[in-house]
Scaffold this motif. Structure first.
Motif, PDB file in Angstrom:
ATOM      1  N   THR A 106       3.521  -1.705   2.579  1.00 22.77           N
ATOM      2  CA  THR A 106       2.852  -2.226   1.388  1.00 22.77           C
ATOM      3  C   THR A 106       1.870  -1.168   0.889  1.00 22.77           C
ATOM      4  N   SER A 107       1.236  -1.433  -0.230  1.00 23.56           N
ATOM      5  CA  SER A 107       0.192  -0.554  -0.766  1.00 23.56           C
ATOM      6  C   SER A 107      -1.005  -1.399  -1.166  1.00 23.56           C
ATOM      7  N   HIS A 108      -2.184  -0.813  -1.091  1.00 17.72           N
ATOM      8  CA  HIS A 108      -3.403  -1.509  -1.517  1.00 17.72           C
ATOM      9  C   HIS A 108      -4.395  -0.469  -2.008  1.00 17.72           C
ATOM     10  N   ASN A 109      -4.908  -0.694  -3.227  1.00 20.48           N
ATOM     11  CA  ASN A 109      -5.868   0.225  -3.841  1.00 20.48           C
ATOM     12  C   ASN A 109      -5.347   1.667  -3.851  1.00 20.48           C
ATOM     13  N   GLY A 110      -4.048   1.807  -4.119  1.00 23.49           N
ATOM     14  CA  GLY A 110      -3.459   3.127  -4.228  1.00 23.49           C
ATOM     15  C   GLY A 110      -3.143   3.807  -2.915  1.00 23.49           C
ATOM     16  N   VAL A 111      -3.331   3.096  -1.805  1.00 29.52           N
ATOM     17  CA  VAL A 111      -3.060   3.667  -0.474  1.00 29.52           C
ATOM     18  C   VAL A 111      -1.806   3.020   0.098  1.00 29.52           C
ATOM     19  N   ASP A 112      -0.853   3.842   0.506  1.00 28.44           N
ATOM     20  CA  ASP A 112       0.362   3.334   1.147  1.00 28.44           C
ATOM     21  C   ASP A 112       0.079   2.980   2.595  1.00 28.44           C
ATOM     22  N   ILE A 113       0.637   1.851   3.020  1.00 22.56           N
ATOM     23  CA  ILE A 113       0.511   1.387   4.395  1.00 22.56           C
ATOM     24  C   ILE A 113       1.917   1.330   4.982  1.00 22.56           C
ATOM     25  N   TYR A 114       2.090   1.939   6.137  1.00 16.99           N
ATOM     26  CA  TYR A 114       3.393   2.012   6.777  1.00 16.99           C
ATOM     27  C   TYR A 114       3.422   1.120   8.016  1.00 16.99           C
ATOM     28  N   GLY A 115       4.632   0.871   8.503  1.00 13.09           N
ATOM     29  CA  GLY A 115       4.797   0.051   9.696  1.00 13.09           C
ATOM     30  C   GLY A 115       5.723  -1.114   9.427  1.00 13.09           C
ATOM     31  N   ILE A 116       5.658  -2.107  10.288  1.00 14.04           N
ATOM     32  CA  ILE A 116       6.397  -3.353  10.137  1.00 14.04           C
ATOM     33  C   ILE A 116       5.402  -4.499  10.280  1.00 14.04           C
ATOM     34  N   PRO A 117       5.744  -5.711   9.844  1.00 12.89           N
ATOM     35  CA  PRO A 117       4.761  -6.802   9.879  1.00 12.89           C
ATOM     36  C   PRO A 117       4.180  -7.076  11.264  1.00 12.89           C
ATOM     37  N   LYS A 118       4.930  -6.808  12.316  1.00  9.26           N
ATOM     38  CA  LYS A 118       4.407  -6.991  13.669  1.00  9.26           C
ATOM     39  C   LYS A 118       3.616  -5.785  14.154  1.00  9.26           C
ATOM     40  N   ARG A 119       3.639  -4.672  13.387  1.00 13.48           N
ATOM     41  CA  ARG A 119       3.019  -3.452  13.876  1.00 13.48           C
ATOM     42  C   ARG A 119       2.659  -2.534  12.712  1.00 13.48           C
ATOM     43  N   PRO A 120       1.722  -2.937  11.842  1.00 11.48           N
ATOM     44  CA  PRO A 120       1.317  -2.048  10.748  1.00 11.48           C
ATOM     45  C   PRO A 120       0.454  -0.899  11.264  1.00 11.48           C
ATOM     46  N   ALA A 121       0.584   0.248  10.595  1.00  9.19           N
ATOM     47  CA  ALA A 121      -0.192   1.425  10.964  1.00  9.19           C
ATOM     48  C   ALA A 121      -1.477   1.490  10.144  1.00  9.19           C
ATOM     49  N   ILE A 122      -2.549   1.964  10.767  1.00  7.11           N
ATOM     50  CA  ILE A 122      -3.829   2.112  10.079  1.00  7.11           C
ATOM     51  C   ILE A 122      -3.780   3.384   9.232  1.00  7.11           C
ATOM     52  N   PRO A 123      -3.973   3.304   7.913  1.00 12.55           N
ATOM     53  CA  PRO A 123      -3.767   4.476   7.050  1.00 12.55           C
ATOM     54  C   PRO A 123      -4.566   5.710   7.445  1.00 12.55           C
ATOM     55  N   VAL A 124      -5.818   5.541   7.866  1.00 14.47           N
ATOM     56  CA  VAL A 124      -6.632   6.721   8.168  1.00 14.47           C
ATOM     57  C   VAL A 124      -6.190   7.423   9.445  1.00 14.47           C
ATOM     58  N   GLN A 125      -5.420   6.746  10.289  1.00 15.09           N
ATOM     59  CA  GLN A 125      -4.905   7.358  11.519  1.00 15.09           C
ATOM     60  C   GLN A 125      -3.605   6.637  11.877  1.00 15.09           C
ATOM     61  N   PRO A 126      -2.488   7.025  11.240  1.00 18.16           N
ATOM     62  CA  PRO A 126      -1.273   6.207  11.316  1.00 18.16           C
ATOM     63  C   PRO A 126      -0.563   6.201  12.663  1.00 18.16           C
ATOM     64  N   GLN A 127      -1.051   6.965  13.647  1.00 16.33           N
ATOM     65  CA  GLN A 127      -0.528   6.801  15.001  1.00 16.33           C
ATOM     66  C   GLN A 127      -1.139   5.576  15.688  1.00 16.33           C
ATOM     67  N   VAL A 128      -2.178   5.018  15.091  1.00 14.52           N
ATOM     68  CA  VAL A 128      -2.817   3.808  15.619  1.00 14.52           C
ATOM     69  C   VAL A 128      -2.273   2.614  14.844  1.00 14.52           C
ATOM     70  N   HIS A 129      -1.689   1.677  15.568  1.00 18.19           N
ATOM     71  CA  HIS A 129      -1.088   0.492  14.966  1.00 18.19           C
ATOM     72  C   HIS A 129      -1.879  -0.757  15.353  1.00 18.19           C
ATOM     73  N   ILE A 130      -1.694  -1.798  14.569  1.00 17.31           N
ATOM     74  CA  ILE A 130      -2.344  -3.082  14.841  1.00 17.31           C
ATOM     75  C   ILE A 130      -1.302  -4.036  15.400  1.00 17.31           C
ATOM     76  N   LEU A 131      -1.596  -4.584  16.558  1.00 14.68           N
ATOM     77  CA  LEU A 131      -0.723  -5.555  17.207  1.00 14.68           C
ATOM     78  C   LEU A 131      -1.470  -6.872  17.358  1.00 14.68           C
ATOM     79  N   GLY A 132      -0.723  -7.919  17.646  1.00 16.85           N
ATOM     80  CA  GLY A 132      -1.345  -9.210  17.926  1.00 16.85           C
ATOM     81  C   GLY A 132      -0.787 -10.301  17.046  1.00 16.85           C
TER      82      GLY A 132
END
Length: 413
Positions: A117-143
């Motif tokens: 998805t994108s927000h405020n002109g920033v692309d966000i990568y990943g999948i719904p179960k594991r989105p990546a944090i834009p400022v450091q995309p090797q760090v993902h959010i789980l839970g």
């Protein structure tokens, strides 16, 4: 920490930033770090894990890292307590990537993330179960659940999709009412890695941002043995590969010391249409895996064939490190120069994997880590197996930041 079976990330080699940045750490002559071994239950056979005090991971130095590196290889799991602030994604990546200075891509261990998805002109990568944090995309959010408002540039109301054993495990599933009363399962026993092309990470790292609040859950084996284990909601369960190796009989131990596993190409796409066992350690043999011609393009040279036993480079300890669900073919021999027997019948492959894994998957061998908010755990991914556990939705969010980075080398015996 969970390796989702609904992912396209394994298709390409790592790329999230154009080359790994040079990592330099502030210099100090000594570290204030102190490692205190975790006290396990009196009926436990778990012999790994330590709590670390005296190191602020948002400001760690080269001396701190030297302390961490040695402590991790000796204890296999470190829990960093008394962190004055939440660990920043950039520092989480710096900590994780420092374990492998020879790795050049700086890429996520499962390869290229798709656009989400994108927000405020920033692309966000990943999948719904594991989105990546834009400022450091090797760090993902789980839970599972809604992110805090304004969380690292994610859109308002953004929700992380949680894992659900009904999507993957062999029926019958645990009824929703029982789940809400605290009945739980291990979702998937694994070490982190794509199992195709990309070397598995040396370490994994988890920051607890939000944790579920409620009574302990009861994890069911649901394998006909009646085995259960009580643990904190949202706990990460861990088992030592060294313990798994020690539990084998002498003949089987000798066999695995000289044998290898071939993992399926694009293993998590391959298994995405199959059922896991209810214990989460194998796939059921029902012929439901995708056929090889249904997978994304793959190359024989990128197939991962790993030894069953991996060696700790600091302590020399041997660990049985196997991924039962991804196993595709076995190369068995009982001596270094012995004749090799190839097993490619999946039912036989899984029977052998069950023989290796099931003895270690008993409550006395499992450490269920109870996450506390702002704590960070770091584990040696080449010596431990782990699994997420489910918890009632009424307990609230479980928001974790996970970092693992593709390694520069494949495991060796």
């Amino acid at each position: 920490m969970v390796i989702s079976v609904i992912t396209t990330a394994e298709v390409e080699s790592p790329r999230l930033i154009p080359g790994k940045p040079q990592i330099t750490l502030p210099h100090t002559d000594t570290s204030n770090g102190k490692a205190v071994p975790i006290e396990h239950r009196s009926d436990s056979n778990v012999d790994f894990g330590a709590e670390v005090y005296g190191i602020d991971l948002n400001n760690f130095t080269d001396a701190d890292f030297n302390f961490i590196h040695d402590a991790l290889h000796r204890h296999k799991l470190l829990v960093f307590k008394e962190q004055p602030q939440m660990l920043k994604p950039q520092q989480q990546y710096r900590l994780t990537a420092s374990f492998d200075p020879d790795e050049k891509t700086g890429g996520f261990a499962h390869g290229k993330d798709p656009w989400l998805t994108s927000h405020n002109g920033v692309d966000i990568y990943g999948i719904p179960k594991r989105p990546a944090i834009p400022v450091q995309p090797q760090v993902h959010i789980l839970g599972r659940g809604h992110l805090p408002e304004g969380h690292y540039g994610f859109p308002p109301g953004f929700q992380v999709q949680g894992i659900n054993h009904e999507e993957f495990h062999l029926p019958p599933h645990i009824h929703v009412d029982e789940r809400e009363r605290g009945a739980s399962r291990f979702y998937q026993w694994h070490f982190d890695g794509s199992l195709y092309n990309i070397p598995p990470p040396r370490v994994g790292c988890l920051l607890a941002v939000r944790t579920p609040k409620g009574p302990d859950v009861t994890v069911r084996w649901d394998d006909g043995t009646g085995t259960e284990m009580t643990m904190a909601p949202g706990a990460t369960a861990m088992v030592a590969g060294s313990r798994a190796l020690a539990l084998l009989d002498n003949d089987t131990r000798n066999l695995v010391m000289n044998s290898r596993i071939e993992y399926a190409p694009h293993a998590f796409v391959w298994m995405s249409t199959a059922h896991s066992t209810r214990l989460g350690h194998l796939l059921e043999t029902e012929g439901l895996e995708k056929s090889l011609d249904q997978l994304p393009a793959w190359e024989q040279s990128k197939i991962c064939i790993y030894p069953m036993v991996w060696t700790n480079p600091v302590t020399g300890e041997k660990s049985l490190q196997v991924h039962g669900q991804g196993a595709f073919k076995l190369y068995l021999k009982d001596a270094p120069n012995g004749e090799e027997r190839i097993v490619d019948d999946l039912k036989e492959v899984r029977a052998f994997m069950h023989k290796l894994m099931r003895p270690a998957l008993s409550p006395e061998n499992i450490y269920a880590h109870p996450h506390e908010e702002q704590d960070v755990i770091l584990w040696y991914n080449r010596a431990l197996w782990h699994s997420i556990t489910e918890f009632p939705k009424s307990y609230g969010e479980r928001i974790m930041h996970q970092c693992n980075v593709a390694a520069s080398d494949h495991p060796v015996r």
